[in-house]
Design an enzyme around this catalytic site. Sequence first.
Site, PDB file in Angstrom:
ATOM      1  CG  ASP A  49      -1.829   1.191   1.275  1.00 48.50           C
ATOM      2  OD1 ASP A  49      -2.231   1.674   0.197  1.00 48.50           O
ATOM      3  OD2 ASP A  49      -2.167   1.646   2.391  1.00 48.50           O
ATOM      4  CD  GLU A 101      -5.020   1.015  -2.494  1.00 46.30           C
ATOM      5  OE1 GLU A 101      -5.881   0.301  -1.966  1.00 46.30           O
ATOM      6  OE2 GLU A 101      -4.580   2.071  -1.977  1.00 46.30           O
ATOM      7  CG  ASP A 124      -0.494   3.226   6.299  1.00 46.55           C
ATOM      8  OD1 ASP A 124      -1.119   3.755   5.373  1.00 46.55           O
ATOM      9  OD2 ASP A 124      -0.166   3.824   7.335  1.00 46.55           O
TER      10      ASP A 124
END
Length: 188
Positions: free
Chosen positions: A11, A71, A143
């Site tokens: 991420d 992502e 996160d």
Amino acid sequence: MTSDVRILGIDPGLRRTGWGLIVARGTRLTYLACGVVTSDGDLPLALRLRELHEGITRVVGEHAPDEVAVEETFVNKDAQATLKLGHARAIALLVPALAGLPVSEYAANLVKKTVCGSGHAEKVQIQAMVRFLLPKAEFKVADAADALAIAITHANHRGAHSLRRLHTLDQLQSLGAARIAAALARQS
């Protein structure tokens, strides 16, 4: 027999880049590790990116994933923030690519839909579902939970990505063969 696949989810973020490692064996998922790579906000951008590069390189080296999922960036109203996030995402894509690992990308809405069943799930819902799907997962920050959700998404969609990669390779090889044949035809 299905073999184990170690999947690293990333991420990306300039301040904090979350990472999460799982093992997928068929439809069974097992938590291995997760954490966050940080950069010092007081440093110039280039040095912050170097910190992210070094941190992600360390994670890839220590945990030896087979595949990586990152992502995708969503565009928000602050163009400067989106651009900085893009820099961090570039590092997240580059490090595993340099290590020779296959890298897949997933939109945030697909991650939410895969893990929670809704493309507009809240952070709390994502964390709850990650805990449900990976009961041994220990994450202290959102996160890391998001990175595990990205890894879970890849475990669920990796078959489609493999087919797409094979199809792209076939197309490239056909294109290369056609170029060679055309070049040979011009020479005769």
